[in-house]
Write a protein that holds these residues in place. Structure first.
Motif, PDB file in Angstrom:
ATOM      1  N   ALA A 171      37.054  30.740   3.831  1.00 41.55           N
ATOM      2  CA  ALA A 171      35.878  31.581   3.437  1.00 41.55           C
ATOM      3  C   ALA A 171      36.063  33.143   3.245  1.00 41.55           C
ATOM      4  CB  ALA A 171      34.808  31.400   4.659  1.00 41.55           C
ATOM      5  N   LEU A 172      36.911  33.803   3.856  1.00 40.64           N
ATOM      6  CA  LEU A 172      37.151  35.334   4.161  1.00 40.64           C
ATOM      7  C   LEU A 172      38.190  35.663   2.884  1.00 40.64           C
ATOM      8  CD1 LEU A 172      36.845  35.987   7.808  1.00 40.64           C
ATOM      9  CD2 LEU A 172      34.982  36.412   6.011  1.00 40.64           C
ATOM     10  N   GLY A 173      39.178  34.608   2.625  1.00 42.45           N
ATOM     11  CA  GLY A 173      40.294  35.308   1.627  1.00 42.45           C
ATOM     12  C   GLY A 173      41.447  35.817   2.354  1.00 42.45           C
ATOM     13  N   ARG A 174      41.386  35.585   3.503  1.00 44.82           N
ATOM     14  CA  ARG A 174      42.757  36.249   4.379  1.00 44.82           C
ATOM     15  C   ARG A 174      42.925  35.374   5.593  1.00 44.82           C
ATOM     16  NH1 ARG A 174      38.273  39.390   6.576  1.00 44.82           N
ATOM     17  NH2 ARG A 174      38.642  39.929   8.737  1.00 44.82           N
ATOM     18  N   THR A 175      44.202  35.289   5.951  1.00 50.22           N
ATOM     19  CA  THR A 175      44.547  34.553   6.987  1.00 50.22           C
ATOM     20  C   THR A 175      44.049  35.014   8.457  1.00 50.22           C
ATOM     21  OG1 THR A 175      46.549  34.081   5.971  1.00 50.22           O
ATOM     22  CG2 THR A 175      46.551  33.316   8.174  1.00 50.22           C
ATOM     23  N   ILE A 176      43.282  33.859   9.004  1.00 47.38           N
ATOM     24  CA  ILE A 176      42.603  34.122  10.246  1.00 47.38           C
ATOM     25  C   ILE A 176      43.450  33.081  11.278  1.00 47.38           C
ATOM     26  CG2 ILE A 176      40.519  34.213  11.610  1.00 47.38           C
ATOM     27  CD1 ILE A 176      40.652  36.307   9.444  1.00 47.38           C
ATOM     28  N   CYS A 177      43.932  33.544  12.282  1.00 46.42           N
ATOM     29  CA  CYS A 177      44.390  32.669  13.416  1.00 46.42           C
ATOM     30  C   CYS A 177      43.690  32.463  14.656  1.00 46.42           C
ATOM     31  CB  CYS A 177      45.664  33.241  13.786  1.00 46.42           C
ATOM     32  SG  CYS A 177      47.079  33.423  12.027  1.00 46.42           S
ATOM     33  N   ASP A 213      39.162  20.960  15.852  1.00 47.11           N
ATOM     34  CA  ASP A 213      39.678  22.105  16.990  1.00 47.11           C
ATOM     35  C   ASP A 213      39.655  23.464  16.300  1.00 47.11           C
ATOM     36  OD1 ASP A 213      42.009  22.397  15.333  1.00 47.11           O
ATOM     37  OD2 ASP A 213      43.158  21.046  16.191  1.00 47.11           O
ATOM     38  N   LEU A 214      40.076  24.472  17.073  1.00 44.07           N
ATOM     39  CA  LEU A 214      39.862  25.790  16.555  1.00 44.07           C
ATOM     40  C   LEU A 214      40.766  26.217  15.489  1.00 44.07           C
ATOM     41  CD1 LEU A 214      37.475  27.892  17.922  1.00 44.07           C
ATOM     42  CD2 LEU A 214      37.798  25.790  19.010  1.00 44.07           C
ATOM     43  N   ASP A 215      41.968  25.509  15.582  1.00 44.12           N
ATOM     44  CA  ASP A 215      42.962  25.858  14.566  1.00 44.12           C
ATOM     45  C   ASP A 215      42.173  25.349  13.110  1.00 44.12           C
ATOM     46  OD1 ASP A 215      45.372  26.974  15.928  1.00 44.12           O
ATOM     47  OD2 ASP A 215      45.623  24.833  16.463  1.00 44.12           O
ATOM     48  N   ALA A 222      39.456  34.694  18.582  1.00 43.89           N
ATOM     49  CA  ALA A 222      39.989  34.914  20.124  1.00 43.89           C
ATOM     50  C   ALA A 222      39.037  34.277  21.089  1.00 43.89           C
ATOM     51  CB  ALA A 222      40.413  36.279  20.590  1.00 43.89           C
ATOM     52  N   LEU A 223      39.353  32.890  21.439  1.00 46.51           N
ATOM     53  CA  LEU A 223      38.164  32.329  22.409  1.00 46.51           C
ATOM     54  C   LEU A 223      39.053  31.264  23.483  1.00 46.51           C
ATOM     55  CD1 LEU A 223      35.719  31.053  19.806  1.00 46.51           C
ATOM     56  CD2 LEU A 223      35.221  32.682  21.442  1.00 46.51           C
ATOM     57  N   PRO A 224      38.505  31.287  24.761  1.00 37.67           N
ATOM     58  CA  PRO A 224      38.849  30.547  25.600  1.00 37.67           C
ATOM     59  C   PRO A 224      38.651  28.950  25.663  1.00 37.67           C
ATOM     60  CG  PRO A 224      37.192  31.496  26.405  1.00 37.67           C
ATOM     61  CD  PRO A 224      37.330  31.838  25.323  1.00 37.67           C
ATOM     62  N   LEU A 225      39.049  28.217  24.411  1.00 40.59           N
ATOM     63  CA  LEU A 225      38.619  27.136  24.198  1.00 40.59           C
ATOM     64  C   LEU A 225      39.797  26.101  24.111  1.00 40.59           C
ATOM     65  CD1 LEU A 225      35.702  27.537  21.817  1.00 40.59           C
ATOM     66  CD2 LEU A 225      35.811  27.606  24.180  1.00 40.59           C
ATOM     67  N   GLY A 226      40.985  26.539  24.455  1.00 35.77           N
ATOM     68  CA  GLY A 226      42.121  25.561  24.555  1.00 35.77           C
ATOM     69  C   GLY A 226      42.406  24.839  23.112  1.00 35.77           C
ATOM     70  N   SER A 227      42.687  23.742  23.135  1.00 31.54           N
ATOM     71  CA  SER A 227      42.907  22.792  21.913  1.00 31.54           C
ATOM     72  C   SER A 227      41.762  21.806  21.903  1.00 31.54           C
ATOM     73  CB  SER A 227      44.109  21.912  22.313  1.00 31.54           C
ATOM     74  OG  SER A 227      44.053  21.191  23.402  1.00 31.54           O
ATOM     75  N   SER A 228      40.957  22.092  22.414  1.00 27.12           N
ATOM     76  CA  SER A 228      39.667  21.246  22.341  1.00 27.12           C
ATOM     77  C   SER A 228      38.849  21.101  20.960  1.00 27.12           C
ATOM     78  CB  SER A 228      38.556  21.702  23.285  1.00 27.12           C
ATOM     79  OG  SER A 228      37.904  23.030  22.939  1.00 27.12           O
ATOM     80  N   LYS A 229      38.208  20.304  20.732  1.00 28.55           N
ATOM     81  CA  LYS A 229      37.199  20.083  19.681  1.00 28.55           C
ATOM     82  C   LYS A 229      35.886  20.399  19.910  1.00 28.55           C
ATOM     83  CE  LYS A 229      39.838  16.558  17.232  1.00 28.55           C
ATOM     84  NZ  LYS A 229      39.750  15.142  16.334  1.00 28.55           N
ATOM     85  N   ASP A 274      42.048  39.971  12.603  1.00 26.67           N
ATOM     86  CA  ASP A 274      42.384  38.583  12.006  1.00 26.67           C
ATOM     87  C   ASP A 274      42.723  37.427  12.690  1.00 26.67           C
ATOM     88  OD1 ASP A 274      41.799  39.906   9.571  1.00 26.67           O
ATOM     89  OD2 ASP A 274      43.985  40.480   9.083  1.00 26.67           O
ATOM     90  N   GLU A 275      41.876  37.542  13.986  1.00 26.94           N
ATOM     91  CA  GLU A 275      42.183  36.332  15.088  1.00 26.94           C
ATOM     92  C   GLU A 275      40.782  35.941  15.691  1.00 26.94           C
ATOM     93  OE1 GLU A 275      44.856  37.812  17.863  1.00 26.94           O
ATOM     94  OE2 GLU A 275      43.299  38.617  19.144  1.00 26.94           O
TER      95      GLU A 275
END
Length: 311
Positions: free
Chosen positions: A231-237, A220-222, A176-183, A173-174
């Motif tokens: 879209a998935l109906g569950r929390t993705i962080c 941004d990725l958040d 996980a990517l190395p993209l920092g706080s970028s848009k 449920d995450e």
């Protein structure tokens, strides 16, 4: 230029078998839906080639770096789509197909490039070997005298979120990517194929143009993770992964060095804000807004859902 194209002539689509992203496969289906004959170039005969035949395409097996293959593929095709996956042989393939296309006097050559080339020039490319190959290929095509249309999409939804992040979403449920706080402004391969199909359907007024294609929004990725959650109906962080650890994982998975370096540079450019970009070129071409992350995840929900859990 006086058009030599008649509606019965085939349009050549390279990379038609496709992989993640699959612009060529989408494009083949879209051109067939428009009533065009399509000659689909594939590297090998397999189930994907069989699927192209079921769409009504003429399938030709060949290698983009081989002259004889390109003559077989191009002869009788006044319009060409050239796209190739990330490869050390990319520039050789681009020049090879361009040389044969010029010999056969094609009337339209649609080149699939990358949007980062927009930020490059004679004194500055990027550290990605693939970016440089795309930039050099664009230079060669501009020198060739061919009737070129250049399409430069930003990062693909399929590439980052299906290939590189689906397992983390599915199993933990995450995102996980190395993209920092970028848009970033990812685009759907199907939308890019839609744009190319419009160009190839009637290319005359597109010749010489460059189209920079971005997705629905730059966020941004958040924000992206929130779209996944909806879209998935569950929390993705979103979890920002250290780039070095992410690269180690890619190497463990057997990702070739050329591709790994390209992905690493893309991550670095993201963190530097270089993918925070928007244009309206896609809307101008296809007359509709790009596919959003929410729509993309909803349509690919099974890829992000554990087996046994309803998508």
């Amino acid at each position: 230029m006086i058009s030599k194209f008649s509606f019965g002539d085939p349009i050549l689509v390279t990379g038609a078998a496709g992989d993640v992203g699959a612009i060529g496969r989408h494009l083949t289906a879209m051109l067939r839906a428009r009533g065009h004959r399509v000659r689909a170039l594939v590297r090998r005969e397999d189930e994907r080639a069989k699927g192209l035949r079921q769409l009504g395409a003429e399938v030709v097996q060949g290698d983009l770096t081989d002259l004889a293959s390109m003559h077989r593929a191009i002869e009788g095709c006044p319009r060409i789509y050239f796209g190739m996956s990330i490869s050390t042989a990319y520039l050789e393939a681009a020049v090879n197909i361009a040389a044969v296309a010029r010999h056969h006097a094609v009337e339209a050559f649609v080149n699939m490039s990358q949007m980062t080339v927009t930020q490059m020039n004679i004194s500055e490319t990027t550290e990605s070997p693939q970016h440089k190959l795309h930039w050099l290929a664009e230079q060669a095509l501009s020198w060739s005298g061919l009737p070129v249309v250049t399409v430069r999409p930003t990062v693909f939804l399929e590439g980052f979120f299906l290939r590189l992040a689906a397992a983390g979403v599915r199993d933990h449920d995450e995102l996980a990517l190395p993209l920092g706080s970028s848009k970033t402004s990812p685009i759907s391969a199907a939308d890019v194929a839609r744009a190319v199909s419009v160009i190839l359907d009637d290319p005359a007024h597109h010749i010489g143009r460059v189209y920079n294609l971005t997705g629905f929004e730059s966020a941004d990725l958040d924000h992206v993770a929130a779209a996944f959650s909806a879209a998935l109906g569950r929390t993705i962080c979103y979890r920002d992964v250290p780039l070095s650890l992410w690269l180690d994982k890619l190497r463990e998975l057997g990702v070739p060095a050329h591709l790994a370096k390209h992905l690493a540079v893309m991550a670095e450019l993201h963190m530097a804000g270089r993918y925070d970009r928007m244009t309206d070129d896609l809307f101008k071409l296809i007359g509709r807004k790009p596919t959003s992350v929410y729509e993309f995840v909803k349509s690919n929900a099974a890829e992000f859902t554990r087996v046994g859990v309803p998508a």
